[in-house]
Write a protein that holds these residues in place. Structure first.
Motif, mmCIF file in Angstrom:
data_model
loop_
_atom_site.group_PDB
_atom_site.id
_atom_site.type_symbol
_atom_site.label_atom_id
_atom_site.label_comp_id
_atom_site.label_asym_id
_atom_site.label_seq_id
_atom_site.Cartn_x
_atom_site.Cartn_y
_atom_site.Cartn_z
ATOM 1 N N PHE A 1 -10.647 17.394 -5.993
ATOM 2 C CA PHE A 1 -10.305 16.198 -6.752
ATOM 3 C C PHE A 1 -10.747 14.950 -6.000
ATOM 4 C CE2 PHE A 1 -7.337 12.770 -7.924
ATOM 5 C CZ PHE A 1 -7.652 12.682 -9.268
ATOM 6 N N ASN A 2 -11.389 14.033 -6.733
ATOM 7 C CA ASN A 2 -11.843 12.772 -6.161
ATOM 8 C C ASN A 2 -10.994 11.650 -6.747
ATOM 9 O OD1 ASN A 2 -13.123 10.447 -5.330
ATOM 10 N ND2 ASN A 2 -15.186 11.149 -5.830
ATOM 11 N N PRO A 3 -9.981 11.160 -5.997
ATOM 12 C CA PRO A 3 -9.087 10.131 -6.562
ATOM 13 C C PRO A 3 -9.803 8.827 -6.872
ATOM 14 C CG PRO A 3 -8.659 10.442 -4.222
ATOM 15 C CD PRO A 3 -9.606 11.531 -4.619
ATOM 16 N N GLY A 4 -10.967 8.593 -6.247
ATOM 17 C CA GLY A 4 -11.694 7.370 -6.519
ATOM 18 C C GLY A 4 -12.510 7.422 -7.794
ATOM 19 N N LEU A 5 -12.755 8.638 -8.329
ATOM 20 C CA LEU A 5 -13.573 8.780 -9.534
ATOM 21 C C LEU A 5 -12.908 9.698 -10.556
ATOM 22 C CD1 LEU A 5 -17.105 9.138 -7.888
ATOM 23 C CD2 LEU A 5 -16.224 7.130 -9.108
ATOM 24 N N PRO A 6 -11.661 9.410 -10.944
ATOM 25 C CA PRO A 6 -11.039 10.265 -11.966
ATOM 26 C C PRO A 6 -11.673 10.012 -13.328
ATOM 27 C CG PRO A 6 -9.610 8.420 -11.486
ATOM 28 C CD PRO A 6 -10.764 8.317 -10.512
ATOM 29 N N SER A 43 -10.308 10.721 -16.075
ATOM 30 C CA SER A 43 -9.226 10.488 -17.035
ATOM 31 C C SER A 43 -8.463 9.204 -16.761
ATOM 32 C CB SER A 43 -8.255 11.667 -17.019
ATOM 33 O OG SER A 43 -7.808 11.913 -15.684
ATOM 34 N N GLY A 44 -8.915 8.395 -15.772
ATOM 35 C CA GLY A 44 -8.206 7.159 -15.467
ATOM 36 C C GLY A 44 -6.960 7.414 -14.648
ATOM 37 N N ASN A 45 -5.966 6.524 -14.790
ATOM 38 C CA ASN A 45 -4.711 6.662 -14.056
ATOM 39 C C ASN A 45 -3.936 7.880 -14.542
ATOM 40 O OD1 ASN A 45 -5.152 4.323 -12.541
ATOM 41 N ND2 ASN A 45 -4.295 3.024 -14.165
ATOM 42 N N PRO A 46 -2.972 8.382 -13.725
ATOM 43 C CA PRO A 46 -2.158 9.520 -14.176
ATOM 44 C C PRO A 46 -1.499 9.218 -15.519
ATOM 45 C CG PRO A 46 -1.790 9.124 -11.845
ATOM 46 C CD PRO A 46 -2.637 7.980 -12.324
ATOM 47 N N GLN A 47 -1.533 10.187 -16.402
ATOM 48 C CA GLN A 47 -0.998 9.997 -17.742
ATOM 49 C C GLN A 47 -0.306 11.277 -18.203
ATOM 50 O OE1 GLN A 47 -4.307 9.898 -20.768
ATOM 51 N NE2 GLN A 47 -5.544 9.668 -18.900
#
Length: 727
Positions: free
Chosen positions: A259-264, A266-270
């Motif tokens: 997982f790449n938190p800088g390039l999600p 889907s955007g922010n957690p939803q």
């Protein structure tokens, strides 16, 4: 008190106090004064509300005047505006970190009480201190620090050096070998420290423990579904789907094997959609492409799963044709011709609705045919699905031929379920829909046409299945209503039901009704009784009265200006306590009586027996523990219990929830807080018949024998933080 994140570390400075209240007496305005402070809970979660209580007492013989109580709170506690309950004549000025309570006068022997509420906005230990000249009272509350299951973490707890001895505790149990002023923590638990300055004297002890709680990681299953084909064109409809997942969780996903938190993507957690589909528009990749899904729980702990989206290959086309309807069977045959290019060796699956055909393929297969015979001719739309692992899948639709059954082969509908009797009231709107399962037909069950006969003029039938209208008379009631069902071949059947039309209720405002009744004796053969009564009337118009006693109902008719009318009810259950008879008429009225006692030879309800005792809270050093106990003994292991505060059991305020089995050791609670004054608790124990016995006990207030202690400076350093959103 909140955590400060800096350079991958979390540093927390806490003063751990050793007693709930440090009290001395001082003269202020001519009287000895004392301040006491209480908090509603010693352990809460972030976002919970705490209630604080300040009690100012004057034990002197003259009033004390012009007093100010200073109240200080830890950072991280947020006062709730308007929550203070202030004694008349005094004034409370909230502030952060210091609030003040101004009191013009406290009479001799008088106490004043102030309460207010605050919200815990962060984890840690929250202190609250109230002071007057000569006296100080302190409270504290712990907000546990959350870590994620499986994470490595290290907390270093440090207290001042130079004391004669140190004793560290985890979950109330002393940690062997931990005798210095430093403790390293790598496992969850509740930690406290006891420090002796002089051997043999009462120790300083941490009032509120430092608590670390572990949150479980989310669990779920993830799947990548390749894109599909329409004819021979690959669609951009690849999917990522989650199953067996808690709907309260949130998610993100990114491309790649981690997982790449800088390039999600889907955007922010939803929130996770109810369908579990996180994406349904992924393009078909040229080669196997990994995606990594990260799912978070409410605490921010997460689990990652990587799935692989495989390329879609459109290697087939399908042509569907539907044959003609066969009049002898009213069925038809569909044929699916599949053309393949570069297919894999495997099994081709073709479905037509719920019917499945499988065909073997090899690398040299170029064409296959699937035949579906004996399908019902009903003009419905069918979906054909063709799939081959390692190749692709496709769908196609067609319309089945219409029914071709001849009249000679057709069979009439049949009655599947009787229609129950119905009722209506004069002057009130009536609507009834004929149940869909009343009739069935072997050939065209979904195409039946209904008709109605026997309706009064004011009621009408609205196709396809509803009777509605407003009755105007009870003439010929009950009516026999006939329902006729006809199939497309003009064959029919019918069924009937009764429609009872009741007179309109008496509607004559200003008239009077009263009712009296006498219950008969219990009949041992049925454990039932009959009831007879009289309704007295004044100036009543003609109409109908409805008498209701529980689940039993009867009606009586009255004429204009009738003075009284008798009624009776039978089959009422004995032993059911108070009953209320209601009479619906011009002015509703009621009458209450008690049913006769049960007269069946059922097992007598014998109250359970047991012994109960309460054990007061204990002290560690000068610190009152929240460990008061209620213990039961001499009980049957099948008994259940509840308990509540007070001199009698209050079912609506049960502190133990619903009735539950008594634990084998009999300890039903072991975390009672020390009361300021003697506290009553009542335990209710039930046997298997539901009979109960109540026992009331007194939890005495415990006073620790040690004098007030000093603060123990307590420094906590955390490294190796748990998994959190944004890590």
């Amino acid at each position: 008190m909140a955590f400060l994140k800096k350079y991958g570390f979390i540093i927390l400075l806490i003063s751990l106090l050793s007693s709930w209240t440090n009290r001395t007496e001082a003269q202020s305005g001519g009287g000895p004064l004392a301040i006491n402070k209480q908090v509603s809970r010693s352990k809460v979660s972030v976002g919970d509300t705490l209630t604080y209580t300040l009690i100012l007492s004057n034990s002197g013989t003259v009033p004390a005047t012009n007093l100010v109580v200073r109240d200080s709170a830890s950072v991280g506690l947020r006062y709730i505006p308007g929550s203070a309950s202030i004694p008349t004549g005094s004034n409370f000025t909230p502030g952060m970190p210091i609030s003040s309570w101004q009191i013009p006068s406290v009479g001799a022997g008088q106490s004043l009480t102030l309460t207010f509420r605050s919200v815990a906005d962060s984890a840690g230990i929250f202190y609250n201190q109230a002071t007057i000249p000569g006296d100080t009272a302190k409270t504290c509350t712990t907000v546990p620090i959350k870590v994620c299951a499986g994470d490595d973490f290290l907390f270093r707890l440090t207290v001042p050096a130079g004391r004669s001895s140190y004793r560290w505790f985890r979950n109330g149990i002393e940690l062997a070998g931990q005798t210095t002023n430093l403790l390293e923590i790598t496992t969850p638990g509740s930690y406290s420290v006891s420090v002796d300055d002089v051997t043999g004297k009462c120790p300083d002890f941490s009032q509120c423990p430092f608590i670390i709680e572990e949150d479980p990681l989310p669990t779920f299953q993830a799947q990548a579904i390749p894109a599909t084909c329409t004819t021979n064109t690959i669609q951009a409809n690849g999917q990522i789907v989650l199953t067996n997942v808690n709907p309260a969780y949130t998610y993100q996903y990114s491309a790649g094997p981690s997982f790449n938190p800088g390039l999600p993507l889907s955007g922010n957690p939803q929130p996770i959609p109810s369908t579990g589909i996180l994406a349904n528009n992924l393009p078909s990749p040229v080669a196997n492409t990994p995606y990594t899904i990260r799912v978070y729980n409410a605490a921010g702990c997460y689990t990652d799963q990587t799935v692989t989206l495989q390329p879609a290959t459109c290697c087939m086309t399908a042509v569907v044709s539907a044959g003609s309807c066969q009049t002898a069977t009213n069925t038809y045959t569909s044929t699916v011709i599949i053309t393949l290019s570069n297919p894999t060796t495997g099994t081709l699956t073709v479905t037509d609705g719920s019917v499945i055909r499988t065909l073997a393929t090899t690398s040299g297969t170029s064409s296959l045919t699937a035949v579906f015979a004996d399908l019902p001719s009903d003009a419905s739309i069918h979906t054909i699905t063709v799939s081959l692992p390692g190749c692709s899948s496709l769908t196609s639709t067609y319309t089945a031929p219409a029914s071709c059954t001849t009249s000679g082969a057709n069979t009439a509908p049949v009655v599947a379920n009787a229609i129950p009797p119905q009722s209506a009231t004069v002057g009130q709107n009536f609507s009834f829909t004929i149940p869909a399962n009343t009739f069935t037909d072997a050939e065209t069950s979904a195409s039946l046409t209904l008709a109605i006969s026997g309706l009064p003029p004011e009621l009408s039938f609205v196709s396809p299945a509803t009777i509605s209208g407003t009755p105007v008379t009870t003439l010929n009631s009950p009516l026999t209503i006939t329902v006729i069902a006809t199939d497309p071949g003009s064959l029919s059947t019918s069924t009937s039901f009764l429609l009872t039309i009741y007179p309109a209720p008496i509607t004559n405002p200003g008239k009077q009704l009263s009712v009296s009744a006498n219950p008969g004796a219990c009949n041992p053969a049925t454990n039932q009784y009959a009831l007879s009564g009289t309704i007295s009337l004044t100036g009543t118009e003609a109409g109908t009265l409805v008498i209701v006693d529980g689940n039993s109902t009867t009606t009586v008719s009255v004429s204009a200006n009738q003075n009284s009318v008798d009624f009776s009810l039978s089959g009422l259950p004995s032993g059911t306590g108070p009953h209320t008879i209601t009479v619906t008429g011009s002015v509703p009225t009621s009458f209450t009586y008690t049913s006769p006692a049960s007269c069946t030879s059922i097992q007598a309800c014998v109250a359970p027996t047991f012994t109960a005792k309460v054990i007061g809270v204990t002290c560690i050093g000068n610190v009152l523990q929240s460990n008061g106990q209620i213990i039961l003994s001499d009980f049957n292991p099948i008994y259940t219990y509840q308990y509540s505060a007070g001199a009698s059991f209050d079912p609506a305020a049960s502190l133990s929830g619903a009735a539950q089995l008594i634990p084998p050791g009999g300890s039903i609670v072991n975390n009672l807080v020390n009361p300021a004054t003697d506290q009553l608790y009542t335990v209710r124990v039930y046997n298997e018949l539901g009979c109960s016995t109540d026992v009331t006990m007194i939890l005495r207030s415990t006073v620790c024998g040690c004098p007030p202690d000093q603060c123990v400076p307590f420094v906590i350093t955390q490294t190796q933080r748990g998994k959190r959103i944004g890590d």
